[in-house]
Scaffold this active site. Sequence first.
Site, PDB file in Angstrom:
ATOM      1  N   SER A   6       0.854  -1.195   0.000  1.00  0.00           N
ATOM      2  CA  SER A   6       0.000   0.000   0.000  1.00  0.00           C
ATOM      3  C   SER A   6       0.882   1.233   0.000  1.00  0.00           C
ATOM      4  O   SER A   6       1.655   1.452   0.946  1.00  0.00           O
ATOM      5  CB  SER A   6      -0.894   0.012   1.242  1.00  0.00           C
ATOM      6  OG  SER A   6      -1.401   1.325   1.422  1.00  0.00           O
ATOM      7  N   HIS A  31      -1.189  -1.231  -4.386  1.00  0.00           N
ATOM      8  CA  HIS A  31      -2.444  -0.930  -3.699  1.00  0.00           C
ATOM      9  C   HIS A  31      -2.548   0.584  -3.453  1.00  0.00           C
ATOM     10  O   HIS A  31      -1.664   1.191  -2.848  1.00  0.00           O
ATOM     11  CB  HIS A  31      -2.476  -1.681  -2.370  1.00  0.00           C
ATOM     12  CG  HIS A  31      -3.766  -1.606  -1.636  1.00  0.00           C
ATOM     13  ND1 HIS A  31      -4.866  -2.396  -1.933  1.00  0.00           N
ATOM     14  CD2 HIS A  31      -4.154  -0.839  -0.578  1.00  0.00           C
ATOM     15  CE1 HIS A  31      -5.859  -2.117  -1.096  1.00  0.00           C
ATOM     16  NE2 HIS A  31      -5.451  -1.175  -0.264  1.00  0.00           N
ATOM     17  N   ASP A  33      -4.875   3.507  -1.805  1.00  0.00           N
ATOM     18  CA  ASP A  33      -5.962   3.795  -0.867  1.00  0.00           C
ATOM     19  C   ASP A  33      -6.547   5.179  -1.150  1.00  0.00           C
ATOM     20  O   ASP A  33      -5.838   6.181  -1.053  1.00  0.00           O
ATOM     21  CB  ASP A  33      -5.434   3.745   0.570  1.00  0.00           C
ATOM     22  CG  ASP A  33      -5.115   2.314   0.996  1.00  0.00           C
ATOM     23  OD1 ASP A  33      -6.028   1.479   0.925  1.00  0.00           O
ATOM     24  OD2 ASP A  33      -3.970   2.052   1.376  1.00  0.00           O
ATOM     25  N   MET A  35      -9.296   7.887  -0.016  1.00  0.00           N
ATOM     26  CA  MET A  35     -10.153   8.263   1.127  1.00  0.00           C
ATOM     27  C   MET A  35     -10.718   9.661   0.900  1.00  0.00           C
ATOM     28  O   MET A  35     -10.008  10.549   0.417  1.00  0.00           O
ATOM     29  CB  MET A  35      -9.320   8.259   2.416  1.00  0.00           C
ATOM     30  CG  MET A  35      -8.577   6.956   2.656  1.00  0.00           C
ATOM     31  SD  MET A  35      -7.692   7.000   4.206  1.00  0.00           S
ATOM     32  CE  MET A  35      -6.721   5.492   4.078  1.00  0.00           C
ATOM     33  N   HIS A  64      -8.451   0.824  -3.814  1.00  0.00           N
ATOM     34  CA  HIS A  64      -9.337   0.565  -2.665  1.00  0.00           C
ATOM     35  C   HIS A  64     -10.046   1.872  -2.317  1.00  0.00           C
ATOM     36  O   HIS A  64      -9.433   2.781  -1.757  1.00  0.00           O
ATOM     37  CB  HIS A  64      -8.468   0.057  -1.505  1.00  0.00           C
ATOM     38  CG  HIS A  64      -9.188  -0.122  -0.209  1.00  0.00           C
ATOM     39  ND1 HIS A  64      -8.525  -0.347   0.987  1.00  0.00           N
ATOM     40  CD2 HIS A  64     -10.523  -0.124   0.100  1.00  0.00           C
ATOM     41  CE1 HIS A  64      -9.408  -0.472   1.971  1.00  0.00           C
ATOM     42  NE2 HIS A  64     -10.619  -0.331   1.462  1.00  0.00           N
ATOM     43  N   MET A  66     -12.385   4.160  -0.181  1.00  0.00           N
ATOM     44  CA  MET A  66     -12.973   4.328   1.162  1.00  0.00           C
ATOM     45  C   MET A  66     -13.709   5.656   1.132  1.00  0.00           C
ATOM     46  O   MET A  66     -13.210   6.682   1.621  1.00  0.00           O
ATOM     47  CB  MET A  66     -11.869   4.310   2.236  1.00  0.00           C
ATOM     48  CG  MET A  66     -11.329   2.915   2.508  1.00  0.00           C
ATOM     49  SD  MET A  66      -9.691   2.928   3.274  1.00  0.00           S
ATOM     50  CE  MET A  66      -8.686   3.042   1.798  1.00  0.00           C
ATOM     51  N   MET A 135     -11.150  -6.314   5.665  1.00  0.00           N
ATOM     52  CA  MET A 135     -10.326  -5.381   6.445  1.00  0.00           C
ATOM     53  C   MET A 135      -9.933  -6.051   7.754  1.00  0.00           C
ATOM     54  O   MET A 135     -10.788  -6.589   8.479  1.00  0.00           O
ATOM     55  CB  MET A 135     -11.079  -4.094   6.760  1.00  0.00           C
ATOM     56  CG  MET A 135     -11.373  -3.200   5.561  1.00  0.00           C
ATOM     57  SD  MET A 135      -9.952  -2.748   4.555  1.00  0.00           S
ATOM     58  CE  MET A 135      -8.924  -1.878   5.716  1.00  0.00           C
ATOM     59  N   ASP A 173      -6.423  -6.784   4.259  1.00  0.00           N
ATOM     60  CA  ASP A 173      -5.763  -5.469   4.296  1.00  0.00           C
ATOM     61  C   ASP A 173      -5.723  -4.934   5.724  1.00  0.00           C
ATOM     62  O   ASP A 173      -6.782  -4.725   6.332  1.00  0.00           O
ATOM     63  CB  ASP A 173      -6.559  -4.520   3.378  1.00  0.00           C
ATOM     64  CG  ASP A 173      -5.969  -3.124   3.274  1.00  0.00           C
ATOM     65  OD1 ASP A 173      -4.909  -2.852   3.877  1.00  0.00           O
ATOM     66  OD2 ASP A 173      -6.594  -2.306   2.567  1.00  0.00           O
TER      67      ASP A 173
END
Length: 213
Positions: A6, A31, A33, A35, A64, A66, A135, A173
């Site tokens: 990540s 990966h 992330d 957000m 991913h 979020m 998660m 993850d």
Amino acid sequence: MKVAPSILSADFGNLQRDVEEICNAGCDLVHVDVMDGHFVPNMTIGPVVVSSVAKVATKPLDVHLMVEDNNFFVDLFAPLKPEYISFHIESENHPHRLIQKIRSYGIKPSIVLNPNSRPEELEYLIEFLDMVLLMSVNPGFGGQSFIDTVIPKAKKLKAMIEKINPDCLIQVDGGVSDKNIQLLKDAGVDVVVAGSYVFKHENRKAAIESLQI
Ligand code: DX5
Ligand code: ZN
């Protein structure tokens, strides 16, 4: 076991260097992330920065989300052609519709479960998915401790997947390291995300290889 470092734990001032390093070190996916400051109490990077990551990455991107507005973010990131887009079941009222949308872009759809969410929620969705992401920390930050209830959850999910869609992968993850990788492997996990373990390690290649068991 496939490994997706990540980049949340990378040095954002030296992002190109760090992305090239993990790709050269033999990681399987990169990966990313995403957000939004609403679904989780943190914000990360948008498509402008991720398009620069995509240019230097020699491994496929694993996005991913979020976020609260999954539809909006899928449209934003789909042009970067990641291999996977994962969205949280907890923030989506119409998961089947969104799966179809992700697939219509030629991207593999994946659904994420928070630590408290039940695999049974996916019973009627697994046949449409390429991956389920469990998660093992609360989403929002790197460097948290591994919540080990993900192990029985992965076993339960594996049994469901074997019955419904054996091609669907299980990804975990959060808090993954050499300390829990064997347990994850034994539970039927196919892909792990690792942020701080890889990027804080003095030898990142050795860290990645220690998870590829
Ligand atoms: C947490 C992110 C993770 C995070 C993992 O919200 O989804 O991908 O970067 O970091 P570590 O491996 O440090 O727990
Ligand atoms: Zn993640």
